[in-house]
Design a protein around this motif. Structure first.
Motif, mmCIF file in Angstrom:
data_model
loop_
_atom_site.group_PDB
_atom_site.id
_atom_site.type_symbol
_atom_site.label_atom_id
_atom_site.label_comp_id
_atom_site.label_asym_id
_atom_site.label_seq_id
_atom_site.Cartn_x
_atom_site.Cartn_y
_atom_site.Cartn_z
ATOM 1 N N VAL A 1 46.579 14.502 10.229
ATOM 2 C CA VAL A 1 45.832 15.761 10.147
ATOM 3 C C VAL A 1 44.997 15.792 8.879
ATOM 4 C CG1 VAL A 1 46.030 18.264 9.909
ATOM 5 C CG2 VAL A 1 47.452 17.058 11.572
ATOM 6 N N GLY A 2 45.599 15.378 7.761
ATOM 7 C CA GLY A 2 44.851 15.326 6.509
ATOM 8 C C GLY A 2 43.685 14.363 6.583
ATOM 9 N N GLY A 3 43.897 13.220 7.255
ATOM 10 C CA GLY A 3 42.819 12.263 7.413
ATOM 11 C C GLY A 3 41.662 12.815 8.231
ATOM 12 N N VAL A 4 41.996 13.527 9.314
ATOM 13 C CA VAL A 4 40.947 14.130 10.148
ATOM 14 C C VAL A 4 40.176 15.186 9.359
ATOM 15 C CG1 VAL A 4 40.522 15.543 12.187
ATOM 16 C CG2 VAL A 4 42.135 13.636 12.312
ATOM 17 N N LEU A 5 40.899 16.006 8.601
ATOM 18 C CA LEU A 5 40.229 17.029 7.793
ATOM 19 C C LEU A 5 39.326 16.408 6.730
ATOM 20 C CD1 LEU A 5 43.151 19.586 7.278
ATOM 21 C CD2 LEU A 5 41.183 19.794 8.813
ATOM 22 N N ALA A 6 39.724 15.232 6.248
ATOM 23 C CA ALA A 6 38.914 14.551 5.239
ATOM 24 C C ALA A 6 37.711 13.841 5.840
ATOM 25 C CB ALA A 6 39.768 13.542 4.469
ATOM 26 N N LEU A 7 37.720 13.663 7.167
ATOM 27 C CA LEU A 7 36.678 12.845 7.791
ATOM 28 C C LEU A 7 35.748 13.609 8.730
ATOM 29 C CD1 LEU A 7 38.874 9.723 8.683
ATOM 30 C CD2 LEU A 7 36.925 9.720 7.121
ATOM 31 N N TYR A 8 36.218 14.719 9.292
ATOM 32 C CA TYR A 8 35.497 15.317 10.416
ATOM 33 C C TYR A 8 34.068 15.746 10.075
ATOM 34 C CZ TYR A 8 35.693 20.161 8.776
ATOM 35 O OH TYR A 8 35.494 21.327 8.073
ATOM 36 N N ASP A 9 33.813 16.088 8.817
ATOM 37 C CA ASP A 9 32.482 16.564 8.440
ATOM 38 C C ASP A 9 31.653 15.487 7.727
ATOM 39 O OD1 ASP A 9 34.067 16.480 6.197
ATOM 40 O OD2 ASP A 9 33.286 18.338 5.322
ATOM 41 N N LYS A 10 32.130 14.243 7.797
ATOM 42 C CA LYS A 10 31.407 13.156 7.144
ATOM 43 C C LYS A 10 30.521 12.433 8.156
ATOM 44 C CE LYS A 10 33.770 14.010 3.407
ATOM 45 N NZ LYS A 10 34.664 15.046 3.967
ATOM 46 N N LEU B 1 34.893 10.792 -3.065
ATOM 47 C CA LEU B 1 35.106 12.206 -2.803
ATOM 48 C C LEU B 1 36.558 12.585 -3.084
ATOM 49 C CD1 LEU B 1 33.188 12.448 0.589
ATOM 50 C CD2 LEU B 1 32.324 12.969 -1.697
ATOM 51 N N PRO B 2 36.811 13.819 -3.490
ATOM 52 C CA PRO B 2 38.198 14.237 -3.750
ATOM 53 C C PRO B 2 39.116 14.043 -2.546
ATOM 54 C CG PRO B 2 36.660 15.840 -4.647
ATOM 55 C CD PRO B 2 35.842 14.873 -3.854
ATOM 56 N N SER B 3 38.603 14.319 -1.343
ATOM 57 C CA SER B 3 39.429 14.164 -0.145
ATOM 58 C C SER B 3 39.828 12.702 0.058
ATOM 59 C CB SER B 3 38.669 14.673 1.085
ATOM 60 O OG SER B 3 37.441 13.985 1.252
ATOM 61 N N GLN B 4 38.911 11.777 -0.220
ATOM 62 C CA GLN B 4 39.232 10.365 -0.101
ATOM 63 C C GLN B 4 40.279 9.956 -1.123
ATOM 64 O OE1 GLN B 4 35.241 8.909 -0.716
ATOM 65 N NE2 GLN B 4 34.908 8.581 1.472
ATOM 66 N N TYR B 5 40.130 10.474 -2.323
ATOM 67 C CA TYR B 5 41.078 10.152 -3.384
ATOM 68 C C TYR B 5 42.498 10.561 -2.995
ATOM 69 C CZ TYR B 5 43.569 10.503 -7.832
ATOM 70 O OH TYR B 5 44.513 10.400 -8.835
ATOM 71 N N TRP B 6 42.662 11.792 -2.519
ATOM 72 C CA TRP B 6 43.992 12.281 -2.195
ATOM 73 C C TRP B 6 44.555 11.609 -0.946
ATOM 74 C CZ3 TRP B 6 46.775 14.500 -5.671
ATOM 75 C CH2 TRP B 6 46.171 15.235 -6.677
ATOM 76 N N TYR B 7 43.700 11.300 0.008
ATOM 77 C CA TYR B 7 44.163 10.621 1.221
ATOM 78 C C TYR B 7 44.721 9.245 0.864
ATOM 79 C CZ TYR B 7 44.086 9.181 6.151
ATOM 80 O OH TYR B 7 44.428 8.761 7.412
ATOM 81 N N TYR B 8 43.977 8.491 0.077
ATOM 82 C CA TYR B 8 44.437 7.181 -0.363
ATOM 83 C C TYR B 8 45.708 7.304 -1.204
ATOM 84 C CZ TYR B 8 41.351 3.301 0.914
ATOM 85 O OH TYR B 8 40.715 2.294 1.583
ATOM 86 N N LEU B 9 45.710 8.258 -2.113
ATOM 87 C CA LEU B 9 46.835 8.405 -3.024
ATOM 88 C C LEU B 9 48.127 8.684 -2.264
ATOM 89 C CD1 LEU B 9 47.850 8.613 -5.958
ATOM 90 C CD2 LEU B 9 47.270 11.055 -5.873
ATOM 91 N N VAL B 10 48.070 9.586 -1.295
ATOM 92 C CA VAL B 10 49.265 9.929 -0.532
ATOM 93 C C VAL B 10 49.736 8.746 0.309
ATOM 94 C CG1 VAL B 10 50.155 11.400 1.314
ATOM 95 C CG2 VAL B 10 48.772 12.398 -0.506
ATOM 96 N N GLU B 11 48.801 8.047 0.951
ATOM 97 C CA GLU B 11 49.178 6.884 1.765
ATOM 98 C C GLU B 11 49.810 5.799 0.898
ATOM 99 O OE1 GLU B 11 49.066 6.083 4.956
ATOM 100 O OE2 GLU B 11 47.949 7.707 5.900
ATOM 101 N N MET B 12 49.207 5.505 -0.237
ATOM 102 C CA MET B 12 49.760 4.490 -1.126
ATOM 103 C C MET B 12 51.102 4.931 -1.691
ATOM 104 S SD MET B 12 46.515 2.879 -3.153
ATOM 105 C CE MET B 12 47.539 1.552 -3.749
ATOM 106 N N GLY B 13 51.221 6.195 -2.025
ATOM 107 C CA GLY B 13 52.495 6.707 -2.509
ATOM 108 C C GLY B 13 53.578 6.596 -1.454
ATOM 109 N N PHE B 14 53.215 6.815 -0.199
ATOM 110 C CA PHE B 14 54.186 6.716 0.891
ATOM 111 C C PHE B 14 54.734 5.299 1.018
ATOM 112 C CE2 PHE B 14 54.988 5.863 5.456
ATOM 113 C CZ PHE B 14 56.082 6.690 5.624
ATOM 114 N N TYR B 15 53.838 4.311 1.037
ATOM 115 C CA TYR B 15 54.304 2.936 1.188
ATOM 116 C C TYR B 15 55.036 2.441 -0.053
ATOM 117 C CZ TYR B 15 52.007 2.621 5.633
ATOM 118 O OH TYR B 15 51.672 2.831 6.941
ATOM 119 N N LEU B 16 54.649 2.935 -1.211
ATOM 120 C CA LEU B 16 55.384 2.586 -2.417
ATOM 121 C C LEU B 16 56.781 3.201 -2.375
ATOM 122 C CD1 LEU B 16 55.216 1.103 -5.098
ATOM 123 C CD2 LEU B 16 54.292 3.181 -6.141
#
Length: 359
Positions: free
Chosen positions: A148-157, A176-191
């Motif tokens: 859901v977060g990924g879609v919200l970060a992408l739908y208007d791009k 973009l801030p949305s890209q930063y947080w999307y990457y950060l959360v995904e990387m944090g999850f796998y870490l």
């Protein structure tokens, strides 16, 4: 020597196209670029996710398991025996016939008793259903909110609708801030999965899981530093989507809601085919393989990223073959749907090492 290694590691030709240097990606005029130093934030994010997971499992997943009547089966413990325990811990959980004969002589036990001891001892190592349920529920919730977060970060791009826009101005694309947080959360999850790997459900593919999580972090880090962020977010969203109904199917399967679990399995199959066998190869890999050449000459990062995506697609095809075999058996009525789903979920545990929402 360290200076030489550092110079080679950050050699611009490894990360960037020709005629582009790191100085071109310095923040200026309101434009902010992805930097390697940003990746350090993944560690506190992973620690936060571990805390959230603990609270989620304790106050949501376990009470839900109680409401649904999910109970661990009572297992008979293996009787104490130092010789067999030493063999079990040091040499393996399934002794060969020759070793069984040898152990019978050392313990003065009959063969049947030794075999029963190893079976009960193996069962003690197996995680209970409640633990599996908690883990599946946590992953399902995370994948849902990540998607859901990924879609919200992408739908208007613009690159969400026109993939050529992924490479417009590459690599000088402001983060973009949305890209930063999307990457950060995904990387944090796998870490966080790496931190928890010795405590989570230990499957037969334990070593492969370690390799997978490390490879995922490597690819995410590479795409971040090389500014492959736009295509990276698209790939993560595509992979997260199919994992939602799969983890939910596990949850309902553990709760013995077989009809619901079977329905979610069908939903997963459809989503998997559309996202992994259509969108991923014919849209996303085509986007990373063909469109960049209109902007710049190939470089190491171009080849590295595309080869990794192709390897991932080969694995997608392999798993699709297994799914098709199960669906065929279902259609022909050779295997009951519940049994087929259980078999599928056991095999999927081995496949999770390569397809859990990574690039």
């Amino acid at each position: 020597m360290l200076q030489t290694v550092g110079e080679w590691l950050w050699w611009e030709r490894l990360w960037l196209p020709r005629n582009v240097s790191w100085s071109d990606l310095e923040d200026s005029e309101g434009r902010v670029y992805a930097k390697a130093s940003h990746l350090c934030a993944a560690l506190p994010c992973a620690l936060c996710l571990l805390l959230v997971r603990y609270l989620f499992e304790r106050y949501l997943a376990i009470p839900l398991a109680n409401v649904w009547g999910i109970r661990d089966s009572v297992r008979r413990k293996a009787e104490p025996n130092a010789i067999l325990e030493n063999y079990f811990c040091s040499r393996g959980q399934v002794p060969s016939q020759v070793d069984v004969t040898s152990l019978c002589k050392k313990t003065s036990w009959p063969e049947r008793r030794v075999q029963v001891w190893f079976r009960r001892r193996r069962n003690q190592e197996r995680p209970g259903i409640r633990k599996r349920f908690c883990e599946a529920s946590w992953r399902g919730v995370f994948y849902f909110f990540a998607f859901v977060g990924g879609v919200l970060a992408l739908y208007d791009k613009p690159w969400f609708y026109n993939l050529k826009e992924v490479w417009a101005g590459f690599p000088k694309q402001s983060m973009l801030p949305s890209q930063y947080w999307y990457y950060l959360v995904e990387m944090g999850f796998y870490l966080s999965l790496i931190f928890r790997i010795t405590f989570d459900v230990k499957r037969k593919d334990f070593k492969e899981q370690v390799v997978h999580h490390i490879a995922t972090m490597t690819l995410l880090s590479f795409s971040w530093i090389s500014n492959y962020i736009r295509i990276g977010t698209l790939v993560m969203a595509v992979h997260d989507f199919a994992d939602i109904p799969l983890e939910c199917a596990k949850m309902f399967n553990y709760a013995k809601w077989h009809l619901t679990a079977n329905s979610l399995f069908v939903v997963f199959t459809i989503i998997y085919i559309v996202t992994r066998l259509v969108i991923f190869p014919f849209w996303l890999i085509h986007c990373t393989w063909v469109y960049p050449l209109e902007q710049f000459a190939p470089f190491f990062g171009y080849y590295f990223f595309n080869v990794m995506l192709l390897v991932l697609q080969i694995l997608h095809l392999y798993w699709a073959l297994l799914i098709s075999q199960m669906v065929y058996k279902l259609i022909c009525g050779k295997v009951c749907l519940h049994g087929n789903l259980n078999d599928f979920l056991r095999k999927k545990e081995m496949y999770e090492i390569i397809t859990s929402g990574n690039i």
